[in-house]
Design a protein around this motif. Structure first.
Motif, PDB file in Angstrom:
ATOM      1  N   GLU A 135       0.836  -1.194   0.000  1.00  0.00           N
ATOM      2  CA  GLU A 135       0.000   0.000   0.000  1.00  0.00           C
ATOM      3  C   GLU A 135       0.873   1.247   0.000  1.00  0.00           C
ATOM      4  OE1 GLU A 135      -3.199   2.012   3.050  1.00  0.00           O
ATOM      5  OE2 GLU A 135      -3.362  -0.123   2.588  1.00  0.00           O
ATOM      6  N   ALA A 136       0.513   2.235  -0.808  1.00  0.00           N
ATOM      7  CA  ALA A 136       1.290   3.472  -0.887  1.00  0.00           C
ATOM      8  C   ALA A 136       1.359   4.139   0.480  1.00  0.00           C
ATOM      9  CB  ALA A 136       0.668   4.422  -1.903  1.00  0.00           C
ATOM     10  N   ILE A 137       2.556   4.564   0.853  1.00  0.00           N
ATOM     11  CA  ILE A 137       2.742   5.216   2.146  1.00  0.00           C
ATOM     12  C   ILE A 137       3.064   6.682   1.940  1.00  0.00           C
ATOM     13  CG2 ILE A 137       3.646   3.061   3.093  1.00  0.00           C
ATOM     14  CD1 ILE A 137       6.393   4.477   3.169  1.00  0.00           C
ATOM     15  N   SER A 138       2.904   7.441   2.975  1.00  0.00           N
ATOM     16  CA  SER A 138       3.234   8.863   2.946  1.00  0.00           C
ATOM     17  C   SER A 138       4.610   9.065   3.576  1.00  0.00           C
ATOM     18  CB  SER A 138       2.187   9.658   3.719  1.00  0.00           C
ATOM     19  OG  SER A 138       2.631  10.974   3.967  1.00  0.00           O
ATOM     20  N   TYR A 139       5.482   9.765   2.861  1.00  0.00           N
ATOM     21  CA  TYR A 139       6.798  10.030   3.417  1.00  0.00           C
ATOM     22  C   TYR A 139       6.706  10.926   4.647  1.00  0.00           C
ATOM     23  CZ  TYR A 139       9.668   7.789  -0.110  1.00  0.00           C
ATOM     24  OH  TYR A 139      10.297   6.861  -0.904  1.00  0.00           O
ATOM     25  N   GLN A 140       5.652  11.753   4.728  1.00  0.00           N
ATOM     26  CA  GLN A 140       5.464  12.564   5.911  1.00  0.00           C
ATOM     27  C   GLN A 140       5.209  11.684   7.140  1.00  0.00           C
ATOM     28  OE1 GLN A 140       4.470  13.550   2.973  1.00  0.00           O
ATOM     29  NE2 GLN A 140       5.604  15.474   2.839  1.00  0.00           N
ATOM     30  N   SER A 141       4.389  10.632   6.964  1.00  0.00           N
ATOM     31  CA  SER A 141       4.137   9.704   8.068  1.00  0.00           C
ATOM     32  C   SER A 141       5.411   8.964   8.453  1.00  0.00           C
ATOM     33  CB  SER A 141       3.048   8.700   7.679  1.00  0.00           C
ATOM     34  OG  SER A 141       1.828   9.356   7.389  1.00  0.00           O
ATOM     35  N   LEU A 142       6.160   8.528   7.452  1.00  0.00           N
ATOM     36  CA  LEU A 142       7.417   7.842   7.721  1.00  0.00           C
ATOM     37  C   LEU A 142       8.394   8.780   8.408  1.00  0.00           C
ATOM     38  CD1 LEU A 142       9.328   5.433   7.426  1.00  0.00           C
ATOM     39  CD2 LEU A 142       9.899   6.249   5.144  1.00  0.00           C
ATOM     40  N   ASN A 143       8.469  10.007   7.947  1.00  0.00           N
ATOM     41  CA  ASN A 143       9.394  10.984   8.513  1.00  0.00           C
ATOM     42  C   ASN A 143       9.077  11.263   9.980  1.00  0.00           C
ATOM     43  OD1 ASN A 143      11.635  12.609   8.198  1.00  0.00           O
ATOM     44  ND2 ASN A 143      10.456  14.396   7.582  1.00  0.00           N
ATOM     45  N   GLN A 144       7.806  11.416  10.291  1.00  0.00           N
ATOM     46  CA  GLN A 144       7.405  11.672  11.673  1.00  0.00           C
ATOM     47  C   GLN A 144       7.692  10.470  12.577  1.00  0.00           C
ATOM     48  OE1 GLN A 144       3.289  12.790  11.454  1.00  0.00           O
ATOM     49  NE2 GLN A 144       3.699  14.680  10.325  1.00  0.00           N
ATOM     50  N   THR A 145       7.550   9.276  12.020  1.00  0.00           N
ATOM     51  CA  THR A 145       7.834   8.075  12.798  1.00  0.00           C
ATOM     52  C   THR A 145       9.320   7.944  13.068  1.00  0.00           C
ATOM     53  OG1 THR A 145       5.914   6.932  11.860  1.00  0.00           O
ATOM     54  CG2 THR A 145       7.615   5.565  12.841  1.00  0.00           C
ATOM     55  N   LEU A 146      10.147   8.237  12.060  1.00  0.00           N
ATOM     56  CA  LEU A 146      11.591   8.097  12.219  1.00  0.00           C
ATOM     57  C   LEU A 146      12.142   9.023  13.291  1.00  0.00           C
ATOM     58  CD1 LEU A 146      12.780   7.744   8.506  1.00  0.00           C
ATOM     59  CD2 LEU A 146      12.478   5.951  10.209  1.00  0.00           C
ATOM     60  N   ARG A 147      11.486  10.128  13.525  1.00  0.00           N
ATOM     61  CA  ARG A 147      11.939  11.040  14.580  1.00  0.00           C
ATOM     62  C   ARG A 147      11.933  10.369  15.953  1.00  0.00           C
ATOM     63  NH1 ARG A 147       8.867  16.815  13.381  1.00  0.00           N
ATOM     64  NH2 ARG A 147       9.458  17.018  11.181  1.00  0.00           N
ATOM     65  N   GLN A 148      11.019   9.417  16.142  1.00  0.00           N
ATOM     66  CA  GLN A 148      10.886   8.755  17.438  1.00  0.00           C
ATOM     67  C   GLN A 148      11.806   7.543  17.579  1.00  0.00           C
ATOM     68  OE1 GLN A 148       8.848  10.485  19.389  1.00  0.00           O
ATOM     69  NE2 GLN A 148       8.308  11.770  17.625  1.00  0.00           N
ATOM     70  N   LEU A 149      12.258   6.982  16.456  1.00  0.00           N
ATOM     71  CA  LEU A 149      13.068   5.757  16.495  1.00  0.00           C
ATOM     72  C   LEU A 149      14.544   6.116  16.584  1.00  0.00           C
ATOM     73  CD1 LEU A 149      11.131   3.710  13.782  1.00  0.00           C
ATOM     74  CD2 LEU A 149      10.688   3.880  16.247  1.00  0.00           C
ATOM     75  N   VAL A 150      14.952   6.572  17.730  1.00  0.00           N
ATOM     76  CA  VAL A 150      16.310   7.116  17.892  1.00  0.00           C
ATOM     77  C   VAL A 150      17.374   6.024  17.921  1.00  0.00           C
ATOM     78  CG1 VAL A 150      15.512   9.186  19.058  1.00  0.00           C
ATOM     79  CG2 VAL A 150      15.976   7.129  20.405  1.00  0.00           C
ATOM     80  N   ARG A 151      16.988   4.763  18.095  1.00  0.00           N
ATOM     81  CA  ARG A 151      17.967   3.671  18.133  1.00  0.00           C
ATOM     82  C   ARG A 151      18.046   2.906  16.818  1.00  0.00           C
ATOM     83  NH1 ARG A 151      16.957   0.858  24.099  1.00  0.00           N
ATOM     84  NH2 ARG A 151      17.178   2.780  25.343  1.00  0.00           N
TER      85      ARG A 151
END
Length: 430
Positions: A158-174
Motif C-alpha cells: 500500500e502506498a505510504i506517505s513520506y510525511q508519516s514515515l518521517n514523523q515516525t523516524l523522529r521517534q526511532l532514535v535507536r
C-alpha cells in the motif's frame, strides 16, 4: 530380608541422582539449538517439561518467533487476548524482540498488526512489515517502538506517505537499519513541501531505498545532505524504476566520505556502462554489489602507468565484490564486463585488497570454457592473499599475536585464518 536390602539399595542409588538440572546447564543446552523454524517446535516442547524449564526457555521461545499459518493465529491470541490491553494483558509480549511478518499475507489484518506493535513496543528490536496488512493505522504504534533497531518495509504494497514515515523516524532514535518500501509513495503536495526537512535516525548505519526514489524526494535528499547521520556507511538502491545514473551519482557523491558498502541492482532506468566510475565516486568503498547490466569492460579501469611493483599502494580499497544480473534488455554482450577483465584487475593488483568474490549463477560465468577461467580467477585470488600475507599488506599489516616465522599455510589453518580466507564462489541470484 534380601528383598528389603534390594529396595534400600535401589532407593539409595536413586537418591544419589539430582531430580533437576541447574539453570546454567539448561542454558548451555539451549545454545546448541540453532535459531531456525525447525527448532521452534523443539523449544515449545522444552518449556513444557517443568516449571523450571519453562522459566529458562520461554524468553528464547518468544524472542524470535517464526510466524506462518496457524502459528500466527495462536501467536496473536496469546499476545492480544483482548482488544483493550488494560482489560487483559499478556506478559509474554515483553519477550518478543523480532517480529517478522513477511510470510503473513491473507490471514493478517491491519488492526492486528497495529495491535501487535502496541503490545511489543517496549522490547521490539526488529520488525519486518507484512505485504498487505500494514497501513496508516500502524504508524502511531510503530513510532512507540523506541527500542527498534531494524525496520523493514520492503514488502508493503500500500502506498505510504513520506510525511508519516518521517514523523515516525523522529521517534526511532535507536534505529540502525531502514528498508524503504518498493511500492509507490506519496511525498506530499502544497506549501508544506517547501519547508519539509528530512529526519533520519541519529544512529542509522544502513539505508535501503526502493520505489519512488526520484522527483521531489530525491531533490530533498540532494538538498539536505547534512541530514544524513555520520554513522551511515551502507546504502542500497534497488527496485527504483524512475531512478537513473543522473540521480544516483550526486546522491552517492554527497555521501562519498562515509559510504563503504553499496548495493546497486534492479534499476531499469540505468543503462549499460553508467556505473563504471562508481569506485571513483566512492573512494572508501570496500564492499559493492552491482549488476553486470550497469557496467562494461571499462569498469575499474586502471591508469595506464599502473604497475603492481611500484603502484601497489594505490590499489582500490575494495575487499568484497558481488556481481549479479538484472535482465536488462539493452545489454550489449560485446561490451560486457567479463572474467578476463576481472582477472586483469586482480593480476595487476589494481584490486589488490580483494578477498571476497561472489558471482550470480545467472551470469553464466561458471560455464565459460568449462570453468577453467573461473578456476584461474579463484587461484589468483588465493595467490593475492598469500602475497599480502607475506608482505604484511592491508589487513595483515597490523596483525597481532602471530609468530613472525609463521607460514601462510599455517595461518590458513588457524581459526582466524580460516574465517578470513579468500573466497570465490557462485551464488543464487539475489
Amino acid at each position: 530380608m534380601m528383598d528389603l536390602e534390594s529396595d534400600l539399595d535401589l532407593q539409595n542409588r536413586e537418591s544419589s541422582y539430582a531430580n533437576y538440572l541447574p539453570d546454567e546447564l539448561l542454558l548451555q543446552v539451549l545454545d546448541f539449538l540453532p535459531q531456525s523454524e525447525e527448532s521452534q517446535a523443539t523449544l515449545a516442547n522444552f518449556v513444557l517439561v517443568s516449571r523450571q524449564w519453562y522459566s529458562v526457555g520461554i524468553a528464547r521461545l518468544y524472542a524470535t518467533p517464526y510466524l506462518v499459518g496457524q502459528r500466527y493465529t495462536h501467536f496473536v491470541r496469546t499476545l492480544c487476548p483482548s482488544v483493550i490491553p488494560r482489560i487483559k494483558r499478556s506478559e509474554l509480549a515483553g519477550l518478543v524482540k523480532a517480529l517478522d511478518l513477511s510470510r503473513i499475507v491473507h490471514q493478517g489484518a491491519k488492526s492486528t498488526t497495529a495491535r501487535l506493535l502496541g503490545r511489543t513496543k517496549n522490547s521490539l528490536e526488529l520488525f519486518i512489515a507484512p505485504q498487505a496488512s500494514f497501513a496508516i493505522n500502524c504508524w502511531a504504534a510503530l513510532s512507540k517502538c523506541t527500542s527498534l533497531k531494524v525496520l523493514d518495509l520492503g514488502l508493503v504494497s500500500e502506498a505510504i506517505s513520506y510525511q508519516s514515515l518521517n514523523q515516525t523516524l523522529r521517534q526511532l532514535v535507536r534505529l540502525e537499519e531502514l528498508y524503504m518500501p518498493r511500492c509507490s509513495t506519496e511525498f506530499g503536495l502544497g506549501p508544506e513541501l517547501l519547508t519539509c526537512r528530512l529526519h533520519w535516525p541519529p544512529h542509522l548505519q544502513h539505508l535501503s531505498m526502493s520505489g519512488s526514489v526520484n522527483g521531489k524526494f530525491l531533490w530533498e535528499m540532494l538538498r539536505q545532505p547534512e541530514t544524513f547521520p555520520s554513522s551511515l556507511h551502507s546504502m542500497s538502491l534497488l527496485h527504483c524504476p524512475g531512478l537513473d545514473q543522473q540521480g544516483i551519482k550526486p546522491l552517492l557523491s554527497n555521501l562519498a566520505d562515509r559510504l563503504t558498502v553499496v548495493e546497486l541492482r534492479d534499476l531499469p532506468a540505468v543503462k549499460q556502462g553508467r556505473f563504471n566510475g562508481v569506485l571513483g565516486w566512492l573512494p572508501n568503498l570496500t564492499d559493492i554489489t552491482v549488476a553486470l547490466d550497469y557496467i562494461d569492460e571499462d569498469f575499474g579501469r586502471r591508469p595506464g602507468d599502473f604497475s603492481p611493483e611500484t603502484h601497489w599502494h594505490l590499489a582500490k580499497p575494495l575487499t568484497s565484490l558481488t556481481l549479479v544480473t538484472s535482465g536488462h534488455q539493452e545489454y550489449d554482450p560485446r561490451r560486457a564486463f567479463t572474467l578476463v577483465d576481472l582477472w586483469d584487475l586482480i593480476d595487476t593488483r589494481y584490486f589488490g585488497r580483494l578477498r571476497r568474490l561472489y558471482v550470480a549463477a545467472s551470469t553464466g560465468w561458471e560455464k565459460v570454457d568449462e570453468g577453467a577461467l573461473w578456476e584461474t580467477v579463484r587461484v589468483g585470488l588465493e595467490g593475492l592473499d598469500r602475497e599480502n600475507w607475506e608482505k604484511r599488506r592491508w589487513h595483515y599489516e597490523f596483525l597481532r599475536g602471530v609468530p613472525e616465522d609463521m607460514q601462510y599455510e599455517e595461518w590458513a589453518e588457524t581459526r582466524e585464518g580460516w574465517r578470513n580466507r579468500p573466497r570465490a564462489q557462485f551464488i543464487r541470484n539475489i
